[in-house]
Scaffold this motif. Sequence first.
Motif, PDB file in Angstrom:
ATOM      1  N   UNK A  87       0.824  -1.204   0.000  1.00  0.00           N
ATOM      2  CA  UNK A  87       0.000   0.000   0.000  1.00  0.00           C
ATOM      3  C   UNK A  87       0.865   1.265   0.000  1.00  0.00           C
ATOM      4  N   UNK A  88       2.039   1.194   0.601  1.00  0.00           N
ATOM      5  CA  UNK A  88       2.958   2.330   0.573  1.00  0.00           C
ATOM      6  C   UNK A  88       3.398   2.623  -0.849  1.00  0.00           C
ATOM      7  N   UNK A  89       3.668   1.574  -1.617  1.00  0.00           N
ATOM      8  CA  UNK A  89       4.041   1.748  -3.017  1.00  0.00           C
ATOM      9  C   UNK A  89       2.870   2.336  -3.804  1.00  0.00           C
ATOM     10  N   UNK A  90       1.688   1.760  -3.612  1.00  0.00           N
ATOM     11  CA  UNK A  90       0.508   2.207  -4.358  1.00  0.00           C
ATOM     12  C   UNK A  90       0.149   3.651  -4.038  1.00  0.00           C
ATOM     13  N   UNK A  91       0.168   4.014  -2.768  1.00  0.00           N
ATOM     14  CA  UNK A  91      -0.219   5.358  -2.364  1.00  0.00           C
ATOM     15  C   UNK A  91       0.835   6.406  -2.731  1.00  0.00           C
ATOM     16  N   UNK A  92       2.012   5.943  -3.156  1.00  0.00           N
ATOM     17  CA  UNK A  92       3.053   6.855  -3.622  1.00  0.00           C
ATOM     18  C   UNK A  92       3.014   7.018  -5.136  1.00  0.00           C
ATOM     19  N   UNK A  93       2.024   6.408  -5.772  1.00  0.00           N
ATOM     20  CA  UNK A  93       1.894   6.523  -7.214  1.00  0.00           C
ATOM     21  C   UNK A  93       2.375   5.316  -7.980  1.00  0.00           C
ATOM     22  N   UNK A  94       2.759   4.261  -7.262  1.00  0.00           N
ATOM     23  CA  UNK A  94       3.217   3.037  -7.907  1.00  0.00           C
ATOM     24  C   UNK A  94       2.069   2.090  -8.185  1.00  0.00           C
ATOM     25  N   UNK A  95       2.384   0.887  -8.619  1.00  0.00           N
ATOM     26  CA  UNK A  95       1.348  -0.076  -8.994  1.00  0.00           C
ATOM     27  C   UNK A  95       0.671  -0.714  -7.777  1.00  0.00           C
ATOM     28  N   UNK A  96      -0.524  -1.207  -8.013  1.00  0.00           N
ATOM     29  CA  UNK A  96      -1.235  -2.016  -7.025  1.00  0.00           C
ATOM     30  C   UNK A  96      -1.022  -3.468  -7.435  1.00  0.00           C
ATOM     31  N   UNK A  97      -0.752  -4.334  -6.491  1.00  0.00           N
ATOM     32  CA  UNK A  97      -0.533  -5.732  -6.842  1.00  0.00           C
ATOM     33  C   UNK A  97      -1.119  -6.616  -5.753  1.00  0.00           C
ATOM     34  N   UNK A  98      -1.409  -7.838  -6.110  1.00  0.00           N
ATOM     35  CA  UNK A  98      -2.020  -8.793  -5.193  1.00  0.00           C
ATOM     36  C   UNK A  98      -0.980  -9.331  -4.222  1.00  0.00           C
ATOM     37  N   UNK A  99      -1.337  -9.402  -2.941  1.00  0.00           N
ATOM     38  CA  UNK A  99      -0.446  -9.943  -1.922  1.00  0.00           C
ATOM     39  C   UNK A  99      -1.005 -11.276  -1.438  1.00  0.00           C
ATOM     40  N   UNK A 100      -0.208 -12.308  -1.546  1.00  0.00           N
ATOM     41  CA  UNK A 100      -0.615 -13.598  -1.016  1.00  0.00           C
ATOM     42  C   UNK A 100      -0.353 -13.604   0.486  1.00  0.00           C
ATOM     43  N   UNK A 101      -1.274 -14.172   1.240  1.00  0.00           N
ATOM     44  CA  UNK A 101      -1.249 -14.079   2.695  1.00  0.00           C
ATOM     45  C   UNK A 101      -1.189 -15.456   3.350  1.00  0.00           C
ATOM     46  N   UNK A 102      -0.836 -15.450   4.639  1.00  0.00           N
ATOM     47  CA  UNK A 102      -0.745 -16.680   5.402  1.00  0.00           C
ATOM     48  C   UNK A 102       0.614 -16.863   6.051  1.00  0.00           C
ATOM     49  N   UNK A 103       1.370 -15.770   6.209  1.00  0.00           N
ATOM     50  CA  UNK A 103       2.693 -15.826   6.829  1.00  0.00           C
ATOM     51  C   UNK A 103       2.570 -16.005   8.342  1.00  0.00           C
ATOM     52  N   UNK A 104       3.571 -16.650   8.920  1.00  0.00           N
ATOM     53  CA  UNK A 104       3.651 -16.785  10.371  1.00  0.00           C
ATOM     54  C   UNK A 104       4.590 -15.710  10.915  1.00  0.00           C
ATOM     55  N   UNK A 105       4.330 -15.244  12.113  1.00  0.00           N
ATOM     56  CA  UNK A 105       5.216 -14.279  12.756  1.00  0.00           C
ATOM     57  C   UNK A 105       6.425 -14.974  13.359  1.00  0.00           C
TER      58      UNK A 105
END
Length: 203
Positions: free
Chosen positions: A136-154
């Motif tokens: 979202x930082x990239x997108x809100x700075x004028x960059x592309x929006x891309x899909x993020x795959x989720x399910x990471x462990x901390x």
Amino acid sequence: MRRLQFLAAAAAAIFLLALPLMATAQPKLRPDYYAGVCPNLESIVRGAVRQSVALSPLAAPATLRLFFHDCAVRGCDASVMLIDPAGGDEWRSPDGVMLKPEGFSTVMSAKAAVDSDPQCRNMVSCADILALAARDSVFLSGGPDYEVELGRFDGRVSSGGSVVVPHGTFDLDQLNAFFSGLGLSQTDMIALSGTCQRARVHI
């Protein structure tokens, strides 16, 4: 136009970086991982990141740089967010280059926003929130929006001794070798280094 191309290249590089490092240690990642427990996750995170970006011009590049450091050191597990009371945190790099607080505050604000939703509280890993916040930082700075795959462990370990990241004494061959070890090209290195450099200076 050049700035947008630069952000696009940085986004592509960070996306590629996240994939190989997470594949071996995580369950199968998928975009709808939280659909049943936190269906509004992405909009919540983006709203929080938008507020952080509005407050500080350093928020976006600092968050992207934070995500890079997290992925490059121990894999994308948010271990970079852990605080060692004794001062041996992973994010305190050996050469004394500190990550900017704006990146940490952006991610913590996003996590607080997620946990404030009763349906989402304690259901989403900080690692996934960090990955979304970087996108979202990239997108809100004028960059592309891309899909993020989720399910990471901390992650549960944060050690300054495990930090091996490029610093000012690296020559081109050393930089290429480091990024190649992460599965990234010289073009990726230039894009990430240039974008993340914005987080080291006052804009």
